[in-house]
Design a protein around this motif. Structure first.
Motif, PDB file in Angstrom:
ATOM      1  N   GLY A  27      32.617  36.742  44.307  1.00  0.00           N
ATOM      2  CA  GLY A  27      33.393  35.868  45.196  1.00  0.00           C
ATOM      3  C   GLY A  27      34.285  34.963  44.364  1.00  0.00           C
ATOM      4  O   GLY A  27      35.314  35.401  43.857  1.00  0.00           O
ATOM      5  N   PHE A  28      33.855  33.700  44.216  1.00  0.00           N
ATOM      6  CA  PHE A  28      34.659  32.702  43.519  1.00  0.00           C
ATOM      7  C   PHE A  28      33.867  32.267  42.277  1.00  0.00           C
ATOM      8  O   PHE A  28      32.956  31.447  42.365  1.00  0.00           O
ATOM      9  CB  PHE A  28      34.898  31.539  44.483  1.00  0.00           C
TER      10      PHE A  28
ATOM     11  N   VAL B 295      43.782  49.169  29.081  1.00  0.00           N
ATOM     12  CA  VAL B 295      43.073  50.172  29.900  1.00  0.00           C
ATOM     13  C   VAL B 295      44.014  50.942  30.837  1.00  0.00           C
ATOM     14  O   VAL B 295      43.672  52.021  31.296  1.00  0.00           O
ATOM     15  CB  VAL B 295      41.924  49.552  30.738  1.00  0.00           C
TER      16      VAL B 295
ATOM     17  N   GLY C 121      33.479  39.424  31.760  1.00  0.00           N
ATOM     18  CA  GLY C 121      33.241  40.536  30.841  1.00  0.00           C
ATOM     19  C   GLY C 121      32.419  40.114  29.638  1.00  0.00           C
ATOM     20  O   GLY C 121      31.485  40.820  29.229  1.00  0.00           O
TER      21      GLY C 121
ATOM     22  N   SER D  61      34.774  44.981  41.502  1.00  0.00           N
ATOM     23  CA  SER D  61      35.676  44.892  42.653  1.00  0.00           C
ATOM     24  C   SER D  61      35.840  43.405  42.958  1.00  0.00           C
ATOM     25  O   SER D  61      35.892  42.571  42.042  1.00  0.00           O
ATOM     26  CB  SER D  61      35.100  45.682  43.838  1.00  0.00           C
ATOM     27  N   SER D  62      35.868  43.035  44.230  1.00  0.00           N
ATOM     28  CA  SER D  62      35.989  41.627  44.614  1.00  0.00           C
ATOM     29  C   SER D  62      35.720  41.532  46.112  1.00  0.00           C
ATOM     30  O   SER D  62      35.974  42.499  46.850  1.00  0.00           O
ATOM     31  CB  SER D  62      37.406  41.117  44.334  1.00  0.00           C
TER      32      SER D  62
ATOM     33  N   ALA E   5      38.075  44.823  33.195  1.00  0.00           N
ATOM     34  CA  ALA E   5      39.437  44.315  32.952  1.00  0.00           C
ATOM     35  C   ALA E   5      40.186  44.188  34.277  1.00  0.00           C
ATOM     36  O   ALA E   5      40.163  45.102  35.106  1.00  0.00           O
ATOM     37  CB  ALA E   5      40.190  45.254  32.017  1.00  0.00           C
TER      38      ALA E   5
ATOM     39  N   GLY F 189      35.394  35.300  29.886  1.00  0.00           N
ATOM     40  CA  GLY F 189      35.080  35.348  31.317  1.00  0.00           C
ATOM     41  C   GLY F 189      33.858  36.195  31.666  1.00  0.00           C
ATOM     42  O   GLY F 189      32.867  36.234  30.932  1.00  0.00           O
TER      43      GLY F 189
HETATM   44  P1  NAD Z   1      39.576  36.780  33.109  1.00  0.00           P
HETATM   45  O1  NAD Z   1      41.049  36.707  33.329  1.00  0.00           O
HETATM   46  O2  NAD Z   1      38.872  35.604  32.568  1.00  0.00           O
HETATM   47  O3  NAD Z   1      39.227  38.037  32.177  1.00  0.00           O
HETATM   48  C1  NAD Z   1      39.840  39.283  32.353  1.00  0.00           C
HETATM   49  C2  NAD Z   1      39.989  39.922  30.989  1.00  0.00           C
HETATM   50  O4  NAD Z   1      40.666  41.188  31.170  1.00  0.00           O
HETATM   51  C3  NAD Z   1      40.876  39.091  30.040  1.00  0.00           C
HETATM   52  O5  NAD Z   1      40.201  38.887  28.815  1.00  0.00           O
HETATM   53  C4  NAD Z   1      42.140  39.940  29.886  1.00  0.00           C
HETATM   54  O6  NAD Z   1      42.753  39.832  28.620  1.00  0.00           O
HETATM   55  C5  NAD Z   1      41.577  41.350  30.106  1.00  0.00           C
HETATM   56  N1  NAD Z   1      42.637  42.299  30.443  1.00  0.00           N
HETATM   57  C6  NAD Z   1      43.702  42.100  31.252  1.00  0.00           C
HETATM   58  N2  NAD Z   1      44.496  43.192  31.269  1.00  0.00           N
HETATM   59  C7  NAD Z   1      43.910  44.109  30.462  1.00  0.00           C
HETATM   60  C8  NAD Z   1      44.239  45.428  30.083  1.00  0.00           C
HETATM   61  N3  NAD Z   1      45.353  46.015  30.532  1.00  0.00           N
HETATM   62  N4  NAD Z   1      43.429  46.095  29.235  1.00  0.00           N
HETATM   63  C9  NAD Z   1      42.300  45.497  28.757  1.00  0.00           C
HETATM   64  N5  NAD Z   1      41.928  44.238  29.079  1.00  0.00           N
HETATM   65  C10 NAD Z   1      42.718  43.548  29.926  1.00  0.00           C
HETATM   66  O7  NAD Z   1      38.976  37.226  34.515  1.00  0.00           O
HETATM   67  P2  NAD Z   1      37.481  37.176  35.091  1.00  0.00           P
HETATM   68  O8  NAD Z   1      37.460  36.131  36.129  1.00  0.00           O
HETATM   69  O9  NAD Z   1      36.483  37.158  34.001  1.00  0.00           O
HETATM   70  O10 NAD Z   1      37.475  38.568  35.870  1.00  0.00           O
HETATM   71  C11 NAD Z   1      36.800  39.719  35.405  1.00  0.00           C
HETATM   72  C12 NAD Z   1      36.821  40.757  36.518  1.00  0.00           C
HETATM   73  O11 NAD Z   1      36.156  40.249  37.681  1.00  0.00           O
HETATM   74  C13 NAD Z   1      38.234  41.141  36.977  1.00  0.00           C
HETATM   75  O12 NAD Z   1      38.282  42.518  37.292  1.00  0.00           O
HETATM   76  C14 NAD Z   1      38.416  40.310  38.223  1.00  0.00           C
HETATM   77  O13 NAD Z   1      39.358  40.879  39.091  1.00  0.00           O
HETATM   78  C15 NAD Z   1      37.012  40.330  38.797  1.00  0.00           C
HETATM   79  N6  NAD Z   1      36.758  39.233  39.729  1.00  0.00           N
HETATM   80  C16 NAD Z   1      36.784  37.933  39.308  1.00  0.00           C
HETATM   81  C17 NAD Z   1      36.534  36.920  40.231  1.00  0.00           C
HETATM   82  C18 NAD Z   1      36.529  35.452  39.854  1.00  0.00           C
HETATM   83  O14 NAD Z   1      36.349  34.617  40.755  1.00  0.00           O
HETATM   84  N7  NAD Z   1      36.714  35.093  38.590  1.00  0.00           N
HETATM   85  C19 NAD Z   1      36.284  37.239  41.564  1.00  0.00           C
HETATM   86  C20 NAD Z   1      36.269  38.564  41.949  1.00  0.00           C
HETATM   87  C21 NAD Z   1      36.494  39.556  41.020  1.00  0.00           C
END
Ligand code: NAD
Length: 243
Positions: free
Chosen positions: A183-184, A61, A18, A138-139, A88, A16
Motif C-alpha cells: 500500500g503506502f 531491467v 528491494g 505489484s501495488s 525495480a 527502499g
Molecule cells: P524506490 O524508488 O525506493 O526503489 C526502486 C529502485 O528501483 C531504485 O533503487 C531504482 O534505482 C530502481 N530502478 C528504477 N528503474 C530501474 C531499472 N530500469 N532497472 C533496475 N533498477 C531500477 O521504490 P520502492 O518504494 O522501494 O519500491 C519498490 C517496488 O515496490 C516498486 O516496484 C514499487 O512500484 C513497489 N511499490 C512501492 C510502494 C510504496 O509505497 N513505496 C507501494 C506499492 C508498490
C-alpha cells in the motif's frame, strides 16, 4: 524452500523495499545479487557483513540484453538462481489529460516489460533446476486504480497478469510465482509526496501508519519459503484494500 546457500536476485535493490528484501533473505543465509541502475559499494558491503555472498550488477531491467546479464552473472557467481524478486519500479504520476506519452511508456517499459524480461531469463535457469520462486512487486493501485497513476496502475495490474500466467506455466516444474501488493510504504519513492497526499493516504489505512520496507520483506520471505502457494497476491497495506 530452505533459503540457506540459495541464490536470490532482487532487482532495483540498492535502496527502499528491494534493499530490505535483500537483507531479509541474507539473514536467512542466502547469497544475494543486488541489481540496480547504480549499486553503491556500501549496499554490497552491508550484505556481505551478514556473512553471505553478495554481488552488484548494474543493469536496466527494461533492456532485454542487460536483464539477461543479471541472471548470467548470478549463475556464474553462485551456480544457481533460486529466487527472483521483481522489485525495480518507477512512478511518473500525472493526471491523464496532462500525461505525456513518454510518462506512460517509461512506466510500462520498466515496471511491466522489466518484469517480463527478468521472469523470462530467470525461468530458463529455474526450469532446468526444477526449482524456483518468483516474487513480483505489484501495488494496491494495480487492484483499485488511482487518480494520477493511470500509467503506474496499468503496469502493476499487468504484473498481476504476468504473475498468474507464469504460475500456471511454470508450476509443473516446481516453480512458484506470486505477487505482493504494497500500500503506502515509507521509501524514497513515497518520501517525495506532498504532506497533503501523505495525510490523505494515511486516512485510508485502518492500521493508522505507513508501512515499512521490512513489512513487505516479510511477505517476500513467506512466499519464498512456501512451496505450495502459487499465483497469489498478498496485500501488505495496513488494511487499505479489503477483498
Ligand atoms: P524506490 O524508488 O525506493 O526503489 C526502486 C529502485 O528501483 C531504485 O533503487 C531504482 O534505482 C530502481 N530502478 C528504477 N528503474 C530501474 C531499472 N530500469 N532497472 C533496475 N533498477 C531500477 O521504490 P520502492 O518504494 O522501494 O519500491 C519498490 C517496488 O515496490 C516498486 O516496484 C514499487 O512500484 C513497489 N511499490 C512501492 C510502494 C510504496 O509505497 N513505496 C507501494 C506499492 C508498490
Amino acid at each position: 524452500m530452505d533459503l540457506k546457500g540459495k541464490t536470490v536476485v532482487v532487482t532495483g535493490s540498492s535502496r527502499g523495499i528491494g534493499f530490505a528484501i535483500a537483507k531479509a533473505f541474507a539473514a536467512k543465509g542466502a547469497n544475494i545479487v543486488i541489481n540496480d541502475i547504480l549499486v553503491p559499494d556500501e549496499a554490497i558491503n552491508e550484505i556481505k557483513a551478514m556473512g553471505v555472498g553478495c554481488i552488484g550488477v548494474v543493469a536496466d531491467v527494461s533492456d532485454f540484453v542487460q536483464s539477461e546479464e543479471i541472471i548470467k552473472k548470478a549463475k556464474e557467481e553462485f551456480g544457481s538462481v533460486d529466487v527472483l524478486v521483481n522489485n525495480a519500479g518507477i512512478t511518473r504520476d500525472c493526471l491523464l489529460l496532462r500525461m505525456k506519452e513518454k510518462d506512460f511508456d517509461d512506466v510500462i517499459r520498466i515496471n511491466l516489460k522489466g518484469t517480463f524480461n527478468m521472469t523470462k531469463h530467470a525461468s530458463k535457469v529455474m526450469l532446468k533446476q526444477r526449482r524456483g520462486a518468483i516474487i513480483n512487486l505489484s501495488s494496491v493501485v494495480g487492484l483499485m486504480g488511482n487518480v494520477g497513476q493511470l500509467n503506474y496502475s496499468a503496469s502493476k495490474a499487468g504484473v498481476l497478469g504476468i504473475t498468474k500466467s507464469a504460475a500456471r506455466e511454470l508450476g509443473g516444474r516446481g516453480i512458484t510465482c506470486n505477487a505482493i501488493a504494497p500500500g503506502f510504504i515509507k521509501t524514497p519513492m513515497t518520501d517525495v509526496l506532498s504532506d497533503d497526499v501523505k495525510s490523505a493516504m494515511l486516512a485510508q489505512i485502518p492500521l493508522g501508519r505507513q508501512g515499512l520496507p521490512e513489512d513487505v520483506a516479510k511477505v517476500a520471505l513467506f512466499f519464498a519459503e512456501n512451496d505450495y502457494i502459487t499465483g497469489q497476491v498478498v496485500n501488505c497495506d495496513g488494511g487499505m484494500v479489503m477483498q
